[in-house]
Scaffold this active site. Structure first.
Site, mmCIF file in Angstrom:
data_model
loop_
_atom_site.group_PDB
_atom_site.id
_atom_site.type_symbol
_atom_site.label_atom_id
_atom_site.label_comp_id
_atom_site.label_asym_id
_atom_site.label_seq_id
_atom_site.Cartn_x
_atom_site.Cartn_y
_atom_site.Cartn_z
ATOM 1 N N ASP A 245 0.825 -1.198 0.000
ATOM 2 C CA ASP A 245 0.000 0.000 0.000
ATOM 3 C C ASP A 245 0.866 1.258 0.000
ATOM 4 O O ASP A 245 1.814 1.384 0.788
ATOM 5 C CB ASP A 245 -0.909 -0.013 1.239
ATOM 6 C CG ASP A 245 -1.818 1.181 1.310
ATOM 7 O OD1 ASP A 245 -2.678 1.329 0.421
ATOM 8 O OD2 ASP A 245 -1.665 1.993 2.249
ATOM 9 N N ALA A 246 0.525 2.213 -0.859
ATOM 10 C CA ALA A 246 1.064 3.580 -0.853
ATOM 11 C C ALA A 246 2.560 3.634 -0.556
ATOM 12 O O ALA A 246 2.994 4.262 0.407
ATOM 13 C CB ALA A 246 0.289 4.429 0.149
ATOM 14 N N VAL A 247 3.361 3.019 -1.414
ATOM 15 C CA VAL A 247 4.802 3.019 -1.172
ATOM 16 C C VAL A 247 5.384 4.425 -1.280
ATOM 17 O O VAL A 247 6.476 4.690 -0.748
ATOM 18 C CB VAL A 247 5.534 2.056 -2.125
ATOM 19 C CG1 VAL A 247 5.059 0.629 -1.915
ATOM 20 C CG2 VAL A 247 5.391 2.470 -3.582
ATOM 21 N N HIS A 248 4.679 5.334 -1.951
ATOM 22 C CA HIS A 248 5.149 6.717 -2.022
ATOM 23 C C HIS A 248 5.136 7.392 -0.654
ATOM 24 O O HIS A 248 5.765 8.440 -0.477
ATOM 25 C CB HIS A 248 4.297 7.517 -3.011
ATOM 26 C CG HIS A 248 2.833 7.428 -2.729
ATOM 27 N ND1 HIS A 248 2.019 6.472 -3.301
ATOM 28 C CD2 HIS A 248 2.026 8.171 -1.921
ATOM 29 C CE1 HIS A 248 0.784 6.637 -2.876
ATOM 30 N NE2 HIS A 248 0.761 7.660 -2.027
ATOM 31 N N GLU A 282 1.620 -0.039 -4.875
ATOM 32 C CA GLU A 282 0.723 1.087 -5.131
ATOM 33 C C GLU A 282 1.570 2.344 -4.989
ATOM 34 O O GLU A 282 2.112 2.603 -3.912
ATOM 35 C CB GLU A 282 -0.452 1.149 -4.154
ATOM 36 C CG GLU A 282 -1.379 2.315 -4.478
ATOM 37 C CD GLU A 282 -2.235 2.774 -3.303
ATOM 38 O OE1 GLU A 282 -3.233 3.481 -3.563
ATOM 39 O OE2 GLU A 282 -1.905 2.461 -2.156
ATOM 40 N N ASP A 307 -2.588 4.121 -11.757
ATOM 41 C CA ASP A 307 -3.798 4.936 -11.621
ATOM 42 C C ASP A 307 -4.087 5.751 -12.874
ATOM 43 O O ASP A 307 -5.240 6.138 -13.118
ATOM 44 C CB ASP A 307 -3.684 5.869 -10.415
ATOM 45 C CG ASP A 307 -4.203 5.242 -9.137
ATOM 46 O OD1 ASP A 307 -4.769 4.138 -9.189
ATOM 47 O OD2 ASP A 307 -4.044 5.863 -8.066
ATOM 48 N N HIS A 379 -11.064 -0.427 -5.039
ATOM 49 C CA HIS A 379 -11.687 -0.025 -3.774
ATOM 50 C C HIS A 379 -11.480 1.464 -3.513
ATOM 51 O O HIS A 379 -12.376 2.154 -3.024
ATOM 52 C CB HIS A 379 -11.104 -0.854 -2.617
ATOM 53 C CG HIS A 379 -9.761 -0.381 -2.153
ATOM 54 N ND1 HIS A 379 -8.579 -0.798 -2.724
ATOM 55 C CD2 HIS A 379 -9.404 0.496 -1.170
ATOM 56 C CE1 HIS A 379 -7.561 -0.211 -2.125
ATOM 57 N NE2 HIS A 379 -8.030 0.576 -1.184
ATOM 58 N N ASP A 380 -10.276 1.974 -3.845
ATOM 59 C CA ASP A 380 -9.975 3.384 -3.617
ATOM 60 C C ASP A 380 -10.845 4.281 -4.478
ATOM 61 O O ASP A 380 -11.443 5.249 -3.983
ATOM 62 C CB ASP A 380 -8.504 3.659 -3.955
ATOM 63 C CG ASP A 380 -7.618 3.682 -2.725
ATOM 64 O OD1 ASP A 380 -8.121 3.990 -1.630
ATOM 65 O OD2 ASP A 380 -6.415 3.381 -2.855
ATOM 66 N N ILE A 382 -13.610 3.809 -5.970
ATOM 67 C CA ILE A 382 -15.045 3.775 -5.683
ATOM 68 C C ILE A 382 -15.307 4.296 -4.270
ATOM 69 O O ILE A 382 -16.082 5.223 -4.061
ATOM 70 C CB ILE A 382 -15.610 2.341 -5.819
ATOM 71 C CG1 ILE A 382 -15.395 1.810 -7.237
ATOM 72 C CG2 ILE A 382 -17.101 2.323 -5.466
ATOM 73 C CD1 ILE A 382 -15.722 0.337 -7.388
#
Length: 581
Positions: A245-248, A282, A307, A379-380, A382
C-alpha cells in the site's frame, strides 16, 4: 518454546505474562534491545509482555489477536495446518487479478465463506485473488488499512487458520492469492508499538500520522520487523504475492531503501521455496524505476498499480473533470491513447491537480507491459467517492462493456474490483467501526467536511460508523442471474477467455501497441498484433476505420467485419474485438 520481544524502551524489566502466570525475561546478550525467555505453551495460550511493571501489552509479532488489538496475543504453533494441495506457484505475467474485500464479499463476511465462492472466480477466468488487508483492527467492520498487528489475521474474518484454509482452497482451484499489506503507517487505535521501541519517527509525518521509522536510529530493527512480516505471509501462508500500500508514503532517506531490501529478500525466498513470488506496488509517483530490476538501477518490485489507466478510462467514460481527472478531461481519448501506449499519462508533464510537473517517461522498448496493473475500478476509486458509487450507477451496460474491453484487451495486467464483472448495483462505501468514540467522531466529521468542500450536503455523505453503510456495501449475488447483470457477466467471461486464447493480448511489448481515435466522434481503435479492438463511447453509431476484412471474435452488439471500405459499423455504446484472419 521461546518468547522474544524487541523492547529497547524497557529500562529495567520485561515480564512475560502467560495464561495468568508471570515470568521474568532476560536481555538477549547478542541482540541489542531484545529480551527472551523459555516457557511451555500450547496452541491458543494467551500471553503478552509487561515493560517495567507496566500494563500487559500484546506481542508486536503476534500471530493471533482473538480479543482484538488491545487484548492478549494467542500462541500459534507452527506446522499445525495440514496443507491439502501442493502448489508450484503462479506469477503475474499472464495474470487477471481480482480485488476482494472479505468483509463485504459474502453475507457472512468471513474467509471461509469467501473460500466457498472461489469456484465462481476460477470459472470466470481469474488467476489471482488480491485480498484487501487482513491485519487486526479495532471493531469488526473496516477496510483494513488501519490495522495494527502486521503479523496477524483479523479474528472476525476467521483468524490465521481460516486464511490458510482460504489459500489452500484457492490453490485447489488454480488461483494464486495476493495480500494487500500496509507498511507506511499503522492504525491510530490499538497501536502499542511506540511503547516497545522507536517504530515511528515523529519528525516525519504521513497523511495518516507519524511515519514508520525507516531511516532514523533503531530503523534496522523496524525494517526487519516489516520485512519479517512480509516474508511470513509468503512462507507460512503460502501466498503468491503482496500488494504494498502507498509506497510513495514510505519516508526513507537511506541509500539502500527498505523497498530494495524487501524485494531482495522476497526474491531470495522465492528461490528458496522454488516458486514465484510477486510484489505489487501502489505508487502515485508515475515512476518506472519502481519496477525496474535492481541490477538496472531500479527498486526491483515486480509490478505496480497504474492509476493513470483508471483516470483515463474513467474520464473517457464519464466526462468527469474534477480533481485529478482535470488533466485527463481536456482531451480524454488522447489521454487514454497515450496511457495505453506510453505506460503513464503523466511522464514529466504538468499536472494542474498537483500544480507542478509529475512523473517520469517509461522506456517502452525495454519495459514489459505486464509491469503495470490496469483497471477501471478499485476499492480506492469507488470507496473514496462521497457515495461510494460504482460506474454501474451512472453508465449504460454498453459503456460498462467498453470499460471491460479496454482493461481486458489492454496491454497491462488487468484487475477487476469485486462485483464489477456483473455491474454490481450495490455501492462500496467508506465504513469503519472505531471503538474509540473520539476517533469515530473525528473520522465522521472529517469526511463530511471534505465532501462539503466539493458541494455535498453533510447529510448526503454516509456515516462511516453506521452499520448500514457497511451493509449497503455488501455484494448482492442474486444480481448475477438477472439482466442486465447476467449479460455483462457473460461478457467478462468471454473477454477473459479471449485474453487467455489470443497470445497477442498477452504480448508484453508496449511499443507494439498502436491506437487511433476520434475525439469528437468518441471512438477509439487499438491494434495488438493481429487483433483490432474498437470502442464506441458515443450513443451514436460510428464508422471506425479498422482496415478491410477480418473475423469478429467478440462483440457487445451484433456487428459484421469491415467491408471493402475498411469501415467497421459499430452501434453506440458498444465495442468489438476482431482478428485479421
Amino acid at each position: 518454546m521461546q518468547f522474544d520481544v524487541w523492547a529497547p524502551r524497557a529500562t529495567a524489566r520485561v515480564t512475560l505474562w502467560l495464561d495468568g502466570t508471570e515470568k521474568a525475561m532476560a536481555r538477549t546478550p547478542d541482540r541489542d534491545g531484545w529480551w527472551s525467555v523459555e516457557a511451555d505453551a500450547g496452541e491458543g495460550a494467551r500471553y503478552g509482555f509487561a515493560l517495567d511493571d507496566g500494563v500487559v501489552l500484546p506481542d508486536p509479532r503476534s500471530r493471533r489477536q482473538p480479543d482484538g488489538p488491545d487484548g492478549p496475543s494467542a500462541v500459534v504453533l507452527p506446522d499445525t495446518h495440514v496443507w491439502r494441495h501442493g502448489w508450484a506457484g503462479l506469477d503475474l505475467r499472464h495474470a487477471v487479478l481480482y480485488e476482494l474485500h472479505i468483509g463485504t464479499y459474502t453475507p457472512e463476511g468471513t474467509l471461509d465463506a469467501a473460500a466457498a465462492r472461489l469456484d465462481e472466480l476460477a470459472d470466470l477466468g481469474i488467476t489471482h485473488v488480491e485480498l484487501m488487508p487482513l491485519c487486526p483492527f479495532p471493531g469488526v467492520r473496516g477496510w483494513g488499512y488501519d490495522g495494527v498487528a502486521p503479523w496477524a489475521v483479523h479474528e472476525p474474518y476467521g483468524g490465521p487458520a481460516a486464511l490458510k484454509r482460504f489459500v489452500d482452497t484457492a490453490h485447489e482451484h488454480g488461483l494464486g492469492v495476493v495480500l494487500d499489506v500496509v507498511h507506511n503507517h499503522l492504525g491510530p487505535s490499538g497501536n502499542h508499538l511506540p511503547s516497545f521501541g522507536p517504530y515511528f519517527n515523529p519528525a516525519r509525518t504521513t497523511p495518516w500520522g507519524a511515519a514508520v521509522n525507516l531511516d532514523a536510529p533503531g530503523s534496522d530493527e523496524v525494517r526487519a520487523y516489516l520485512s519479517g512480516s512480509a516474508l511470513a505471509w509468503l512462507r507460512d501462508y503460502r501466498l503468491d504475492g503482496l500488494r504494498l500500500d502507498a509506497v510513495h508514503a514510505l519516508v526513507d532517506d537511506r541509500a539502500l531503501t527498505f523497498l530494495e531490501e524487501l524485494s531482495t529478500d522476497v526474491d531470495a525466498l522465492s528461490r528458496e521455496l522454488g516458486r514465484p513470488l510477486s510484489l505489487i506496488a501502489e505508487s502515485d509517483r508515475c515512476d518506472p524505476r519502481t519496477t525496474t530490476p535492481r541490477e538496472a538501477g531500479g527498486i526491483g518490485l515486480h509490478t505496480q498499480w497504474n492509476d493513470d489507466v483508471h483516470h483515463a478510462v474513467h474520464t473517457a467514460l464519464t466526462g468527469e473533470a474534477q480533481g485529478y481527472y482535470a488533466d485527463f478531461a481536456t482531451a480524454p481519448l488522447a489521454a487514454l491513447a497515450k496511457t495505453l501506449t506510453h505506460g503513464f499519462f503523466h511522464d514529466g508533464t504538468y499536472s494542474t491537480f498537483r500544480g507542478r510537473a509529475h512523473g517520469r517517461p517509461v522506456d517502452v522498448t525495454r519495459t514489459p507491459a505486464h509491469r503495470f496493473v490496469g483497471y477501471a475500478q478499485t476499492h480506492d476509486q469507488i470507496g473514496n467517492r462521497a457515495l461510494g458509487d460504482r460506474l454501474s450507477a451512472s453508465l449504460s451496460p454498453g459503456l460498462l462493456a467498453c470499460a471491460a474491453v479496454l482493461v481486458l484487451t489492454g496491454p497491462y495486467t488487468p484487475m477487476l474490483f469485486m462485483g464489477e464483472e456483473w455491474g454490481a448495483g450495490t455501492p462500496w462505501q467508506f465504513f469503519t467501526d472505531h471503538t474509540d468514540p473520539e476517533l469515530a467522531a473525528a473520522v465522521r466529521d472529517g469526511r463530511r467536511r471534505e465532501f462539503a468542500a466539493h458541494g455535498w450536503a453533510e447529510s448526503e455523505v454516509p456515516d462511516p460508523q453506521d452499520p448500514a453503510t457497511w451493509d449497503r456495501s455488501r455484494l448482492d449475488r442474486s444480481e448475477r442471474d438477472r439482466e442486465p447483470h447476467a449479460r455483462l457477466l457473460a461478457w467478462y467471461r468471454e473477454l477473459i477467455a479471449l485474453r487467455r486464447a489470443q497470445s497477442d493480448l498477452a504480448d508484453p511489448d508496449l511499443a507494439a501497441v498502436k491506437v487511433a481515435y476520434d475525439e469528437q466522434a468518441r471512438w477509439l481503435a487499438v491494434r495488438r498484433g493481429d487483433l483490432r479492438i474498437a470502442v464506441n463511447l458515443s450513443p451514436e453509431r460510428a464508422a471506425i476505420p479498422l482496415g478491410r476484412g477480418g473475423r469478429v471474435l467478440a462483440a457487445w452488439d451484433e456487428v459484421s467485419a469491415p467491408g471493402p471500405d475498411g469501415l467497421l459499423e459499430l452501434p453506440g455504446h458498444s465495442c468489438a474485438v476482431l482478428a485479421d484472419f
